[in-house]
Write a protein that holds these residues in place. Structure first.
Motif, PDB file in Angstrom:
ATOM      1  N   VAL A  11       0.871  -1.182   0.000  1.00  0.00           N
ATOM      2  CA  VAL A  11       0.000   0.000   0.000  1.00  0.00           C
ATOM      3  C   VAL A  11       0.902   1.224   0.000  1.00  0.00           C
ATOM      4  O   VAL A  11       1.856   1.302   0.769  1.00  0.00           O
ATOM      5  CB  VAL A  11      -0.900   0.009   1.258  1.00  0.00           C
ATOM      6  CG1 VAL A  11      -1.781   1.254   1.272  1.00  0.00           C
ATOM      7  CG2 VAL A  11      -1.742  -1.246   1.323  1.00  0.00           C
ATOM      8  N   ARG A  12       0.650   2.143  -0.933  1.00  0.00           N
ATOM      9  CA  ARG A  12       1.426   3.394  -0.949  1.00  0.00           C
ATOM     10  C   ARG A  12       0.466   4.559  -0.963  1.00  0.00           C
ATOM     11  O   ARG A  12      -0.451   4.595  -1.773  1.00  0.00           O
ATOM     12  CB  ARG A  12       2.306   3.487  -2.205  1.00  0.00           C
ATOM     13  CG  ARG A  12       3.411   2.466  -2.294  1.00  0.00           C
ATOM     14  CD  ARG A  12       4.656   2.859  -1.531  1.00  0.00           C
ATOM     15  NE  ARG A  12       5.716   1.880  -1.745  1.00  0.00           N
ATOM     16  CZ  ARG A  12       5.713   0.654  -1.233  1.00  0.00           C
ATOM     17  NH1 ARG A  12       4.718   0.271  -0.461  1.00  0.00           N
ATOM     18  NH2 ARG A  12       6.699  -0.184  -1.490  1.00  0.00           N
ATOM     19  N   SER A  13       0.715   5.517  -0.136  1.00  0.00           N
ATOM     20  CA  SER A  13      -0.126   6.708   0.010  1.00  0.00           C
ATOM     21  C   SER A  13      -1.614   6.329   0.045  1.00  0.00           C
ATOM     22  O   SER A  13      -2.424   6.914  -0.662  1.00  0.00           O
ATOM     23  CB  SER A  13       0.117   7.730  -1.109  1.00  0.00           C
ATOM     24  OG  SER A  13       1.248   7.439  -1.871  1.00  0.00           O
ATOM     25  N   SER A  39       1.504  -1.437 -13.650  1.00  0.00           N
ATOM     26  CA  SER A  39       0.640  -2.532 -13.215  1.00  0.00           C
ATOM     27  C   SER A  39       1.143  -3.159 -11.910  1.00  0.00           C
ATOM     28  O   SER A  39       0.439  -3.969 -11.310  1.00  0.00           O
ATOM     29  CB  SER A  39       0.554  -3.592 -14.314  1.00  0.00           C
ATOM     30  OG  SER A  39       1.853  -4.017 -14.669  1.00  0.00           O
ATOM     31  N   GLY A  40       2.340  -2.795 -11.468  1.00  0.00           N
ATOM     32  CA  GLY A  40       2.810  -3.284 -10.172  1.00  0.00           C
ATOM     33  C   GLY A  40       3.917  -4.320 -10.258  1.00  0.00           C
ATOM     34  O   GLY A  40       4.205  -5.007  -9.279  1.00  0.00           O
ATOM     35  N   LYS A  41       4.577  -4.421 -11.412  1.00  0.00           N
ATOM     36  CA  LYS A  41       5.632  -5.430 -11.565  1.00  0.00           C
ATOM     37  C   LYS A  41       6.804  -5.173 -10.626  1.00  0.00           C
ATOM     38  O   LYS A  41       7.247  -6.071  -9.912  1.00  0.00           O
ATOM     39  CB  LYS A  41       6.131  -5.450 -13.015  1.00  0.00           C
ATOM     40  CG  LYS A  41       5.044  -5.634 -14.040  1.00  0.00           C
ATOM     41  CD  LYS A  41       5.601  -5.731 -15.452  1.00  0.00           C
ATOM     42  CE  LYS A  41       6.281  -4.442 -15.915  1.00  0.00           C
ATOM     43  NZ  LYS A  41       5.354  -3.299 -16.104  1.00  0.00           N
ATOM     44  N   SER A  42       7.301  -3.930 -10.644  1.00  0.00           N
ATOM     45  CA  SER A  42       8.442  -3.624  -9.776  1.00  0.00           C
ATOM     46  C   SER A  42       8.057  -3.803  -8.317  1.00  0.00           C
ATOM     47  O   SER A  42       8.848  -4.316  -7.512  1.00  0.00           O
ATOM     48  CB  SER A  42       8.911  -2.189 -10.007  1.00  0.00           C
ATOM     49  OG  SER A  42       9.366  -2.040 -11.324  1.00  0.00           O
ATOM     50  N   ASP A 141      14.808  -6.473 -12.928  1.00  0.00           N
ATOM     51  CA  ASP A 141      13.745  -5.540 -13.291  1.00  0.00           C
ATOM     52  C   ASP A 141      14.123  -4.837 -14.586  1.00  0.00           C
ATOM     53  O   ASP A 141      14.912  -3.895 -14.573  1.00  0.00           O
ATOM     54  CB  ASP A 141      13.557  -4.530 -12.152  1.00  0.00           C
ATOM     55  CG  ASP A 141      12.244  -3.787 -12.260  1.00  0.00           C
ATOM     56  OD1 ASP A 141      11.656  -3.808 -13.357  1.00  0.00           O
ATOM     57  OD2 ASP A 141      11.819  -3.201 -11.251  1.00  0.00           O
ATOM     58  N   GLU A 142      13.568  -5.292 -15.687  1.00  0.00           N
ATOM     59  CA  GLU A 142      13.909  -4.735 -17.008  1.00  0.00           C
ATOM     60  C   GLU A 142      15.406  -4.512 -17.128  1.00  0.00           C
ATOM     61  O   GLU A 142      15.869  -3.391 -17.370  1.00  0.00           O
ATOM     62  CB  GLU A 142      13.154  -3.422 -17.218  1.00  0.00           C
ATOM     63  CG  GLU A 142      11.679  -3.572 -16.907  1.00  0.00           C
ATOM     64  CD  GLU A 142      10.868  -2.371 -17.359  1.00  0.00           C
ATOM     65  OE1 GLU A 142      11.208  -1.830 -18.415  1.00  0.00           O
ATOM     66  OE2 GLU A 142       9.922  -2.008 -16.669  1.00  0.00           O
ATOM     67  N   PRO A 143      16.182  -5.577 -16.966  1.00  0.00           N
ATOM     68  CA  PRO A 143      17.633  -5.407 -16.828  1.00  0.00           C
ATOM     69  C   PRO A 143      18.291  -4.925 -18.106  1.00  0.00           C
ATOM     70  O   PRO A 143      19.421  -4.456 -18.078  1.00  0.00           O
ATOM     71  CB  PRO A 143      18.111  -6.818 -16.493  1.00  0.00           C
ATOM     72  CG  PRO A 143      17.105  -7.710 -17.125  1.00  0.00           C
ATOM     73  CD  PRO A 143      15.790  -6.995 -17.014  1.00  0.00           C
ATOM     74  N   THR A 174       9.797  -7.525 -17.433  1.00  0.00           N
ATOM     75  CA  THR A 174      10.105  -6.903 -18.714  1.00  0.00           C
ATOM     76  C   THR A 174       8.879  -6.398 -19.449  1.00  0.00           C
ATOM     77  O   THR A 174       7.765  -6.843 -19.248  1.00  0.00           O
ATOM     78  CB  THR A 174      10.864  -7.890 -19.630  1.00  0.00           C
ATOM     79  OG1 THR A 174      11.201  -7.234 -20.834  1.00  0.00           O
ATOM     80  CG2 THR A 174      10.041  -9.112 -19.918  1.00  0.00           C
ATOM     81  N   HIS A 175       9.123  -5.399 -20.300  1.00  0.00           N
ATOM     82  CA  HIS A 175       8.124  -4.952 -21.262  1.00  0.00           C
ATOM     83  C   HIS A 175       8.292  -5.705 -22.557  1.00  0.00           C
ATOM     84  O   HIS A 175       7.423  -5.700 -23.409  1.00  0.00           O
ATOM     85  CB  HIS A 175       8.348  -3.458 -21.575  1.00  0.00           C
ATOM     86  CG  HIS A 175       7.784  -2.544 -20.567  1.00  0.00           C
ATOM     87  ND1 HIS A 175       8.548  -1.670 -19.850  1.00  0.00           N
ATOM     88  CD2 HIS A 175       6.515  -2.381 -20.133  1.00  0.00           C
ATOM     89  CE1 HIS A 175       7.770  -0.997 -19.027  1.00  0.00           C
ATOM     90  NE2 HIS A 175       6.540  -1.415 -19.179  1.00  0.00           N
ATOM     91  N   ASP A 176       9.485  -6.268 -22.702  1.00  0.00           N
ATOM     92  CA  ASP A 176       9.889  -6.799 -23.996  1.00  0.00           C
ATOM     93  C   ASP A 176       9.571  -8.279 -24.071  1.00  0.00           C
ATOM     94  O   ASP A 176      10.365  -9.126 -23.693  1.00  0.00           O
ATOM     95  CB  ASP A 176      11.395  -6.551 -24.165  1.00  0.00           C
ATOM     96  CG  ASP A 176      11.864  -6.896 -25.560  1.00  0.00           C
ATOM     97  OD1 ASP A 176      11.055  -7.454 -26.333  1.00  0.00           O
ATOM     98  OD2 ASP A 176      13.021  -6.618 -25.861  1.00  0.00           O
TER      99      ASP A 176
HETATM  100  N1  LIG Z   1       5.746   5.402  -3.435  1.00  0.00           N
HETATM  101  C1  LIG Z   1       4.618   5.328  -4.145  1.00  0.00           C
HETATM  102  N2  LIG Z   1       3.554   6.107  -3.824  1.00  0.00           N
HETATM  103  C2  LIG Z   1       2.407   6.055  -4.521  1.00  0.00           C
HETATM  104  N3  LIG Z   1       2.230   5.259  -5.568  1.00  0.00           N
HETATM  105  C3  LIG Z   1       3.230   4.452  -5.958  1.00  0.00           C
HETATM  106  C4  LIG Z   1       4.480   4.439  -5.262  1.00  0.00           C
HETATM  107  N4  LIG Z   1       5.303   3.552  -5.859  1.00  0.00           N
HETATM  108  C5  LIG Z   1       4.590   3.043  -6.878  1.00  0.00           C
HETATM  109  N5  LIG Z   1       3.357   3.570  -6.941  1.00  0.00           N
HETATM  110  C6  LIG Z   1       2.286   3.216  -7.907  1.00  0.00           C
HETATM  111  O1  LIG Z   1       2.163   1.830  -7.904  1.00  0.00           O
HETATM  112  C7  LIG Z   1       1.871   1.368  -9.204  1.00  0.00           C
HETATM  113  C8  LIG Z   1       2.784   0.229  -9.560  1.00  0.00           C
HETATM  114  O2  LIG Z   1       4.109   0.719  -9.648  1.00  0.00           O
HETATM  115  P1  LIG Z   1       5.268  -0.203 -10.223  1.00  0.00           P
HETATM  116  O3  LIG Z   1       6.511   0.605 -10.222  1.00  0.00           O
HETATM  117  O4  LIG Z   1       5.296  -1.467  -9.469  1.00  0.00           O
HETATM  118  O5  LIG Z   1       4.796  -0.469 -11.722  1.00  0.00           O
HETATM  119  P2  LIG Z   1       5.571  -1.260 -12.875  1.00  0.00           P
HETATM  120  O6  LIG Z   1       4.643  -2.305 -13.353  1.00  0.00           O
HETATM  121  O7  LIG Z   1       6.904  -1.683 -12.418  1.00  0.00           O
HETATM  122  O8  LIG Z   1       5.684  -0.133 -13.978  1.00  0.00           O
HETATM  123  P3  LIG Z   1       6.875   0.073 -15.053  1.00  0.00           P
HETATM  124  O9  LIG Z   1       6.689  -0.974 -16.077  1.00  0.00           O
HETATM  125  O10 LIG Z   1       6.600   1.430 -15.594  1.00  0.00           O
HETATM  126  O11 LIG Z   1       8.165  -0.021 -14.333  1.00  0.00           O
HETATM  127  C9  LIG Z   1       1.958   2.556 -10.130  1.00  0.00           C
HETATM  128  O12 LIG Z   1       0.659   2.967 -10.465  1.00  0.00           O
HETATM  129  C10 LIG Z   1       2.650   3.605  -9.307  1.00  0.00           C
HETATM  130  O13 LIG Z   1       2.136   4.864  -9.633  1.00  0.00           O
END
Ligand SMILES: Nc1ncnc2c1ncn2[C@@H]1O[C@H](COP(=O)(O)OP(=O)(O)OP(=O)(O)O)[C@@H](O)[C@H]1O
Ligand SMILES: [Mg+2]
Lengths: 227, 312
Positions: A11-13, A39-42, A141-143, A174-176
């Motif tokens: 959960v963020r913010s 979408s939340g991969k990272s 992560d997308e290395p 990855t996106h690729d």
């Molecule tokens: N510290 C934070 N505060 C608020 N929202 C966050 C925070 N970190 C990430 N998010 C939100 O969480 C969601 C997922 O982020 P994440 O970085 O996991 O996406 P991702 O799939 O890795 O994207 P990308 O392919 O662009 O790297 C995003 O909508 C991002 O805006």
């Protein structure tokens, strides 16, 4: 030993960006994690690393670009030593040489700072550094998004040869899809903080069930690269 | 590195030449007749015109701008600051003794400033936004807003008048330096705390920090090996500017506490229209400044060799 985690969430913010997720990773597994941006991969990757680390597994992480992995004020040799110290290992020149050979960066000057190396070499240095502790799992992560396609593919080949000999599992974010298609046996598709598909690569590519997966397949040229 | 060092020296040379020329031009064109002023200071009476002309010739004021400038600068290169145009005695011994009061005061102020600001900033950034952090920022803002003469008077009132712990005026014993140094140091601490604090926060926000943490590097090692050097860069940058305020502040504090030093030396020289003395102070200050900035630039390049190259 199979790595398993359950109830990963984030959960963020005040917003849930990762809904409770469970995952099993067999030794030597090759897993691709794909999905649209945001979408939340990272987030899942980080949660996976932190949780497994807390369980006592050795997990290594390779971020998207070398800028996110190396301090530009510190020499390469310093980064290497520091990574060894963080793992509680003594300095081992042979191990370093072996890893450098595996990733073909023997020519790099360790007295230089990161910006004295090409970005492709920096990223391979980061990958080599992630392998110091012979981890059970490598989360990348997308290395290769910072590298040109040819170098990216070559780096992945070098890495796979190394991992195959050691039963190290790999989660490739990855996106690729083109990069992932030929290299992973299992694909996870994420959307809005949830894993919406988790199937063998060939099956998923042939018949995606969800619209998100279908659009990923349709928009990517996932033909293998010529090298 | 050699080339950039050469560039630094060239810059120092240009700054010093410019300062010398600018000071000399300003004094040369100052309103009033310097020869008359010198004669008045020397004889303390109404002086006949031919004596004034004599003084003018003796002080080298009748030879024209460039000749006079050369007559000052050429001996200066070999370390000769010339003679006072009022007393005729060499400038350097007086200037050196004034400097020997001011420089220790400035260094003590700097040491106090650093001793307060570094721990305060480190404590404050441990939990950004906490009451301790806000307290530190508040104190620093307050300290920066309080003028030195007011703080100096407050300290005199408290420690010299009320408690009678410390002497206030003059410079007869070593303990006389404590209150002036404290006045100077508190001002320096106020400015530095905010800079160090934001430097640390900015360093923590560097893009590679999360990955280093995830690599398992300890908090302690992160702070020492990565946050520290990154935070040092903006701090060192401001440090060069801060030194100008330090010198300026030292002069002001000297006046408040009635201490001998460059402050009273300069005021006395200006009042007597003693040009060689005024020029001597300005050139010495410029030399100090250029020298310190040279050292800072070298440290800068040692921390981050990208500085001054095409990689920056
Ligand atoms: N510290 C934070 N505060 C608020 N929202 C966050 C925070 N970190 C990430 N998010 C939100 O969480 C969601 C997922 O982020 P994440 O970085 O996991 O996406 P991702 O799939 O890795 O994207 P990308 O392919 O662009 O790297 C995003 O909508 C991002 O805006
Ligand atoms: Mg991401």
């Amino acid at each position: 030993m199979t790595l398993s985690v359950s109830g990963l969430s984030a959960v963020r913010s005040g917003r849930t960006i990762l809904f409770p997720t469970s995952l099993e990773i067999e030794p030597g597994a090759r897993i691709g994690l794909v999905g649209a941006s945001g979408s939340g991969k990272s987030t899942l990757g980080h949660a996976l690393i932190d949780t497994l680390r807390a369980q006592g597994s050795c997990v290594a992480h390779v971020p998207q670009s070398p800028d996110e992995a190396l301090d530009p004020l510190r020499r390469m040799a310093f980064h290497w030593r520091e990574a060894e110290t963080a793992l509680g290992l003594p300095h081992d020149a042979d191990r370093q040489q072996a890893l450098f050979r595996a990733l073909k960066i023997e020519t790099g000057d360790l007295r230089k700072r990161p910006w004295g190396w090409s970005r492709g070499m920096q990223q391979r240095f980061v990958i080599a550094m992630a392998l110091i502790g012979a981890p059970n799992l490598l989360v990348m992560d997308e290395p290769t998004s910072a590298l040109d396609p040819i170098v990216a593919a070559r780096t992945m080949v070098l890495l796979e040869d190394y991992l195959a000999a050691r039963d190290t599992a790999l989660v490739l974010i990855t996106h690729d899809l083109g990069l992932a298609a030929g290299r992973v046996t299992r694909l996870l598709v994420m959307n809005a903080g949830r894993i919406i598909e988790d199937r063998p690569t060939s099956e998923l590519l042939a018949a995606p069930r969800t619209t998100q997966a279908a659009s990923l397949c349709a928009h990517r040229n996932w033909l293998a690269l010529p090298c | 590195m050699t080339r950039s060092l050469l560039g630094l020296f060239l810059r120092a040379f240009v700054v010093l030449t410019g300062t010398a020329l600018a000071t000399f031009t300003l004094l040369w064109n100052a309103p009033g007749d310097p020869a008359l002023a010198i004669a008045m200071a020397r004889f303390d009476a109404v002086v006949p015109a031919d004596v004034i002309d004599l003084v003018r010739a003796e002080a080298g004021l009748d030879a024209g701008f460039w000749a006079a400038f050369r007559g000052w600068v050429v001996p200066l290169i070999s370390g000769n600051f010339g003679n006072s145009s009022v007393t005729g005695r060499p400038v350097w011994p007086d200037l050196a003794s004034a400097t020997s009061y001011t420089v220790p005061l400035a260094l003590a102020g700097l040491a106090i400033g650093l001793a307060i600001s570094i721990p305060l900033a480190v404590l404050a950034t441990r939990h950004p936004g906490s009451w301790l952090d806000r307290f530190a920022v508040g104190i620093a803002s307050l300290g920066a807003a309080i003028p030195a003469y007011w703080l100096g008077l407050l300290l005199i009132l408290l420690f010299a008048v009320k408690l009678a712990w410390l002497p206030a005026m003059g410079a007869t014993t070593p303990s006389h330096v404590i209150l002036p140094a404290l006045t100077l140091g508190l001002g320096v601490a106020a400015a530095l705390t905010r800079i160090i604090r934001s430097g640390i926060l900015e360093a923590r926000g560097q893009p590679f920090m999360p990955a280093l943490k995830r690599r398992g590097i300890s908090e302690h090692a992160l702070a020492r090996e990565h946050v520290g050097p990154h935070a040092a860069i903006p701090v060192i940058t401001v440090f060069g500017l801060e030194l100008a305020f330090l010198l300026e502040g030292a002069v002001m504090v000297e006046v408040i506490f009635g201490r001998p030093g460059l402050g009273s030396f300069l005021v006395g020289a200006i009042e007597a229209r003693d040009f060689p003395k005024v020029q001597g102070v300005v050139i010495l200050a410029a030399l100090l400044f250029v020298g310190i900035n040279l050292v800072i630039d070298v440290i800068y390049r040692l921390i981050d060799p990208r500085m001054g190259t095409q990689n920056a």
